[in-house]
Design an enzyme around this catalytic site. Sequence first.
Site, PDB file in Angstrom:
ATOM      1  N   MET A  28       1.136  -1.314  -0.297  1.00  0.00           N
ATOM      2  CA  MET A  28       0.511  -0.243   0.574  1.00  0.00           C
ATOM      3  C   MET A  28       0.946   1.041  -0.074  1.00  0.00           C
ATOM      4  SD  MET A  28      -3.357  -1.205   2.118  1.00  0.00           S
ATOM      5  CE  MET A  28      -2.873  -0.662   3.549  1.00  0.00           C
ATOM      6  N   LEU A  31       6.433   3.273   1.422  1.00  0.00           N
ATOM      7  CA  LEU A  31       7.371   2.073   1.986  1.00  0.00           C
ATOM      8  C   LEU A  31       8.294   2.372   2.472  1.00  0.00           C
ATOM      9  CD1 LEU A  31       7.928   1.241  -2.000  1.00  0.00           C
ATOM     10  CD2 LEU A  31       6.216   0.063  -0.601  1.00  0.00           C
ATOM     11  N   HIS A  32       8.668   1.240   3.841  1.00  0.00           N
ATOM     12  CA  HIS A  32       9.869   1.414   4.491  1.00  0.00           C
ATOM     13  C   HIS A  32      11.354  -0.435   3.671  1.00  0.00           C
ATOM     14  CE1 HIS A  32       7.772  -1.846   6.691  1.00  0.00           C
ATOM     15  NE2 HIS A  32       6.768  -0.850   6.591  1.00  0.00           N
ATOM     16  N   GLY A  34      11.570  -2.892   5.603  1.00  0.00           N
ATOM     17  CA  GLY A  34      10.822  -3.811   5.333  1.00  0.00           C
ATOM     18  C   GLY A  34       9.964  -4.724   4.060  1.00  0.00           C
ATOM     19  N   HIS A  35       9.853  -3.216   3.406  1.00  0.00           N
ATOM     20  CA  HIS A  35       8.762  -3.115   2.042  1.00  0.00           C
ATOM     21  C   HIS A  35      10.585  -3.832   1.807  1.00  0.00           C
ATOM     22  CE1 HIS A  35       6.098  -1.006   3.320  1.00  0.00           C
ATOM     23  NE2 HIS A  35       5.114  -2.450   2.823  1.00  0.00           N
ATOM     24  N   GLN A 149       6.056 -11.618   6.608  1.00  0.00           N
ATOM     25  CA  GLN A 149       5.353 -12.354   8.192  1.00  0.00           C
ATOM     26  C   GLN A 149       4.251 -11.645   9.438  1.00  0.00           C
ATOM     27  OE1 GLN A 149       7.869 -14.835  10.385  1.00  0.00           O
ATOM     28  NE2 GLN A 149       6.879 -14.634  11.732  1.00  0.00           N
ATOM     29  N   LYS A 150       4.817 -10.082   9.191  1.00  0.00           N
ATOM     30  CA  LYS A 150       4.066  -8.969  10.437  1.00  0.00           C
ATOM     31  C   LYS A 150       2.531  -9.269  10.587  1.00  0.00           C
ATOM     32  CE  LYS A 150       3.166  -5.075  10.099  1.00  0.00           C
ATOM     33  NZ  LYS A 150       2.168  -4.367  10.142  1.00  0.00           N
ATOM     34  N   GLN A 154      -2.411 -12.093   7.751  1.00  0.00           N
ATOM     35  CA  GLN A 154      -3.281 -12.390   5.898  1.00  0.00           C
ATOM     36  C   GLN A 154      -1.869 -13.123   5.367  1.00  0.00           C
ATOM     37  OE1 GLN A 154      -2.256  -7.793   3.969  1.00  0.00           O
ATOM     38  NE2 GLN A 154      -0.773  -8.864   4.223  1.00  0.00           N
TER      39      GLN A 154
END
Length: 281
Positions: A28, A31-32, A34-35, A149-150, A154
């Site tokens: 979405m 971005l950080h 993690g992405h 995995q967070k 989902q």
Amino acid sequence: MNICKTISEFRRYRRSAAGGKVIFVPTMGALHEGHGSLVRMARRLAGSDGIVAVSIFVNPTQFGPQEDFHKYPRPFEQDLAHLAAWEADAVFFPSPEEMYAPGSAMSIDPGPLGSVLDGAIRPGHFRGVCTVVAKLLGIVEPASMILGQKDFQQQLILKHMVRDLNMPVEVVTAPTLREPDGLAMSSRNRYLSPDQRAQAGSIYQALSWARHEYSGGVRDAGALEAGLSERIGQAGLEVQYALACHPETLEVYRQTVATPCVFLIAATLGTTRLIDNLVVA
Ligand code: PAF
């Protein structure tokens, strides 16, 4: 990097770039790092002749009426700079009207896994997630899709969706990236004030405590869940759930925690909702 705003543009790009496999990271935006870890994983899986495709779409159908759809950050130019640095090949960045043409009325029922935990707290959320991801998969047609995995529930529901609906895509779950104090990276972390940011570290501290207890042989579900809630509550967060569950079925361990287990947490800090988890085997 190719930027496609319409479905036909993306399909045209995909046909022209035909060669190796397509690896897809749905996001979405906002971005950080993690992405970044998901996109870098996609790059490794795609190899030099494959395509790394990333979607940026703040999906209205997965937000409840009182949720943060309108305030969700949309730093598109920054996102593009990140994606270029992470070596993505294509960005699919549709408008809501492009994704949901007038009259489109179909949606995907996420089944029983969609009505527990976050599904109980956010009614309709997983229907919205499944529907948009099914549509994105129909557009991007990837060999693999990478999820973090967070968002534990989902990724599980989407694995069920592709299996149950015979969608020809492999779903890969990538490990959660964490800040130095253990806070799971999330686009919503940017909503936190400096004080709240310091409090938020308690989620991972609580999860690490539960893992430590579990490794030491503690299997009393009540004691583990109470300990999790207590630690997060003491830091000033409002706990929505802090549970030990089976990682495949999300069945809550009521008495004795069995193996395998995932500790799942959802908590709020002011108006910001945070989730996290740790799997122990
Ligand atoms: O996890 C997210 O960012 C979203 O739920 C997803 C998978 C991109 C669907 O809108």
